[in-house]
Design an enzyme around this catalytic site. Sequence first.
Site, PDB file in Angstrom:
ATOM      1  N   CYS A  30      -1.095  11.942   5.714  1.00  0.00           N
ATOM      2  CA  CYS A  30      -2.529  12.903   5.898  1.00  0.00           C
ATOM      3  C   CYS A  30      -2.644  13.012   7.482  1.00  0.00           C
ATOM      4  O   CYS A  30      -3.265  12.229   8.122  1.00  0.00           O
ATOM      5  CB  CYS A  30      -3.794  12.262   5.198  1.00  0.00           C
ATOM      6  SG  CYS A  30      -5.340  13.170   5.369  1.00  0.00           S
ATOM      7  N   GLU A  83       2.205  14.979   1.921  1.00  0.00           N
ATOM      8  CA  GLU A  83       0.919  15.757   2.279  1.00  0.00           C
ATOM      9  C   GLU A  83       0.019  16.205   1.064  1.00  0.00           C
ATOM     10  O   GLU A  83       0.567  16.869   0.295  1.00  0.00           O
ATOM     11  CB  GLU A  83       1.165  16.475   3.608  1.00  0.00           C
ATOM     12  CG  GLU A  83       0.001  16.985   4.090  1.00  0.00           C
ATOM     13  CD  GLU A  83      -0.607  16.297   5.331  1.00  0.00           C
ATOM     14  OE1 GLU A  83      -1.964  16.193   5.273  1.00  0.00           O
ATOM     15  OE2 GLU A  83      -0.062  15.926   6.059  1.00  0.00           O
ATOM     16  N   THR A 124     -12.020  18.917  -5.172  1.00  0.00           N
ATOM     17  CA  THR A 124     -10.761  18.565  -4.849  1.00  0.00           C
ATOM     18  C   THR A 124      -9.562  18.790  -6.099  1.00  0.00           C
ATOM     19  O   THR A 124      -8.534  19.515  -5.974  1.00  0.00           O
ATOM     20  CB  THR A 124     -10.465  17.462  -4.205  1.00  0.00           C
ATOM     21  OG1 THR A 124      -9.038  17.015  -3.831  1.00  0.00           O
ATOM     22  CG2 THR A 124     -11.006  16.028  -5.166  1.00  0.00           C
ATOM     23  N   ASP A 171      -2.203  15.950  -9.036  1.00  0.00           N
ATOM     24  CA  ASP A 171      -1.504  15.157  -8.333  1.00  0.00           C
ATOM     25  C   ASP A 171      -0.064  15.442  -8.350  1.00  0.00           C
ATOM     26  O   ASP A 171       0.530  15.252  -9.784  1.00  0.00           O
ATOM     27  CB  ASP A 171      -1.979  13.651  -8.596  1.00  0.00           C
ATOM     28  CG  ASP A 171      -1.204  12.880  -7.530  1.00  0.00           C
ATOM     29  OD1 ASP A 171      -0.346  12.973  -6.684  1.00  0.00           O
ATOM     30  OD2 ASP A 171      -1.972  11.633  -7.364  1.00  0.00           O
ATOM     31  N   ARG A 227       1.053  -1.146   0.104  1.00  0.00           N
ATOM     32  CA  ARG A 227      -0.012   0.027  -0.286  1.00  0.00           C
ATOM     33  C   ARG A 227       0.743   1.425   0.001  1.00  0.00           C
ATOM     34  O   ARG A 227       1.985   1.427   0.818  1.00  0.00           O
ATOM     35  CB  ARG A 227      -0.997  -0.008   1.158  1.00  0.00           C
ATOM     36  CG  ARG A 227      -1.708   1.296   1.311  1.00  0.00           C
ATOM     37  CD  ARG A 227      -2.710   1.470   0.584  1.00  0.00           C
ATOM     38  NE  ARG A 227      -3.467   2.887   0.783  1.00  0.00           N
ATOM     39  CZ  ARG A 227      -4.200   3.184  -0.168  1.00  0.00           C
ATOM     40  NH1 ARG A 227      -4.542   2.932  -1.278  1.00  0.00           N
ATOM     41  NH2 ARG A 227      -4.729   4.509   0.155  1.00  0.00           N
ATOM     42  N   LEU A 228       0.571   2.221  -1.051  1.00  0.00           N
ATOM     43  CA  LEU A 228       1.431   3.568  -0.681  1.00  0.00           C
ATOM     44  C   LEU A 228       0.426   4.367  -0.240  1.00  0.00           C
ATOM     45  O   LEU A 228      -0.711   4.568  -0.615  1.00  0.00           O
ATOM     46  CB  LEU A 228       1.583   4.117  -2.469  1.00  0.00           C
ATOM     47  CG  LEU A 228       2.684   3.582  -2.946  1.00  0.00           C
ATOM     48  CD1 LEU A 228       2.913   1.955  -3.219  1.00  0.00           C
ATOM     49  CD2 LEU A 228       2.702   4.010  -4.480  1.00  0.00           C
ATOM     50  N   CYS A 280      -8.684   8.585   4.535  1.00  0.00           N
ATOM     51  CA  CYS A 280      -7.164   8.258   4.710  1.00  0.00           C
ATOM     52  C   CYS A 280      -7.068   7.296   5.672  1.00  0.00           C
ATOM     53  O   CYS A 280      -6.541   6.393   5.757  1.00  0.00           O
ATOM     54  CB  CYS A 280      -6.428   9.520   4.502  1.00  0.00           C
ATOM     55  SG  CYS A 280      -6.416  10.377   3.254  1.00  0.00           S
ATOM     56  N   ARG A 290      -1.582  15.102  -1.515  1.00  0.00           N
ATOM     57  CA  ARG A 290      -1.056  14.532  -2.739  1.00  0.00           C
ATOM     58  C   ARG A 290       0.213  15.418  -3.463  1.00  0.00           C
ATOM     59  O   ARG A 290       0.332  15.782  -4.434  1.00  0.00           O
ATOM     60  CB  ARG A 290      -2.220  14.853  -3.859  1.00  0.00           C
ATOM     61  CG  ARG A 290      -3.448  13.856  -3.534  1.00  0.00           C
ATOM     62  CD  ARG A 290      -4.189  13.764  -4.728  1.00  0.00           C
ATOM     63  NE  ARG A 290      -5.076  14.744  -5.187  1.00  0.00           N
ATOM     64  CZ  ARG A 290      -6.109  15.289  -4.828  1.00  0.00           C
ATOM     65  NH1 ARG A 290      -6.675  14.743  -3.749  1.00  0.00           N
ATOM     66  NH2 ARG A 290      -6.627  16.462  -5.005  1.00  0.00           N
ATOM     67  N   ARG A 318       2.178  14.290  -6.417  1.00  0.00           N
ATOM     68  CA  ARG A 318       3.272  13.272  -5.873  1.00  0.00           C
ATOM     69  C   ARG A 318       4.154  12.745  -6.841  1.00  0.00           C
ATOM     70  O   ARG A 318       3.811  12.548  -7.987  1.00  0.00           O
ATOM     71  CB  ARG A 318       2.238  11.829  -5.336  1.00  0.00           C
ATOM     72  CG  ARG A 318       1.634  12.485  -3.892  1.00  0.00           C
ATOM     73  CD  ARG A 318       0.537  11.642  -3.493  1.00  0.00           C
ATOM     74  NE  ARG A 318      -0.607  11.191  -4.467  1.00  0.00           N
ATOM     75  CZ  ARG A 318      -1.403  10.292  -4.190  1.00  0.00           C
ATOM     76  NH1 ARG A 318      -1.493   9.625  -3.220  1.00  0.00           N
ATOM     77  NH2 ARG A 318      -2.425  10.221  -5.130  1.00  0.00           N
TER      78      ARG A 318
END
Length: 356
Positions: A216, A254, A276, A288, A211-212, A229, A256, A290
């Site tokens: 948060c 944090e 969002t 995003d 899991r990535l 989250c 994204r 990330r």
Amino acid sequence: MSEAAPDSRKVARAIDALRRGWPVACGDAGGAIRILAIETADDAGLAEFDGDSPADILIGAGRAETLKLANQLEAATPGAPVRVRREAWHDLAAAIAIADPAFDLRAPLKGPFRALGVTHPEASAAALKLARLANLLPALFVADAEGDHTVSPADIDAYDDPDDLAIAARARLPVAATDRAEIVAFRHRADAAEHVALLIGAPNGKPPLVRLHSECLTGDVLASLKCDCGPQLSGAMAAMADEGWGILLYLRQEGRGIGLVNKLRAYALQDQGFDTVDANTRLGFAVDERDFGIAARMLELLGQERIRLLTNNPDKVAGLEAAGITVIERVAHMHGENVHNERYLATKRDRTGHQL
């Protein structure tokens, strides 16, 4: 004469300076600019930065479109930095209102604004990226500069290279899901960010369930109902414990990748009616931000290059595979739906392709 190798120390110093409200020079042999982050500037620092004449304002294309600048020739190139002429009435408070869309309803923006030609496009684009790396709004006071004491676009592009991540420490860590767990801390040489992996169970010859999970604070620690989250985090650890072998990657990305303060700004925009996705882009960030290459590097350092990925987000699968990790299976991961995050989850499904 060959060009100097990128220097991450210059970028680290520049990020620290911008966060503290200090000016920075950005550029290369093709031209340089001086910049000062609008959100951390104060009146005295701005007066010193201005000197004999007001410095202009540098913003991204998304913010320029909101300010109705995109119909001007100098601001019409999609995705390009936009330089806004600073008028006499553009004091620090006015500049903050220009920079931060969260104030758009409370303090309607004055106009019209005039876009100017960007004299050093590459340095200007690098400067906005530098602000994003500092988790600041990509909105800067800007003036042309001279001299060699600059951070270059090449320095900035190389700064967040995943190859600069290394294991810093590891220890046994019993958790609520299982007492058979080990925590591994990673540190990035350039930006000093510390990411964490929790190894649950033990290798059994099969690809681990992975899991990535992006940090948060509001969801993981404060049990916010605006997102899913916290439940996803605990649900992932429980699923790995049931499988007997899994790896939770806890990434310091944090919001994204936009940082805590900007995530709260996005929340304020959501309260104004934006979803969002639109909140992130109105702030001047990608949907995003990330870097899944960091996660891939963590898995590589742990010796796991074939995994089963616990996610609803196909972009995570694509990001890991582009970085050399083989995802043999995507495992659905649904937790934490409630009346407060219904729109958030619907936006992820309808606008960012989450398979919910």
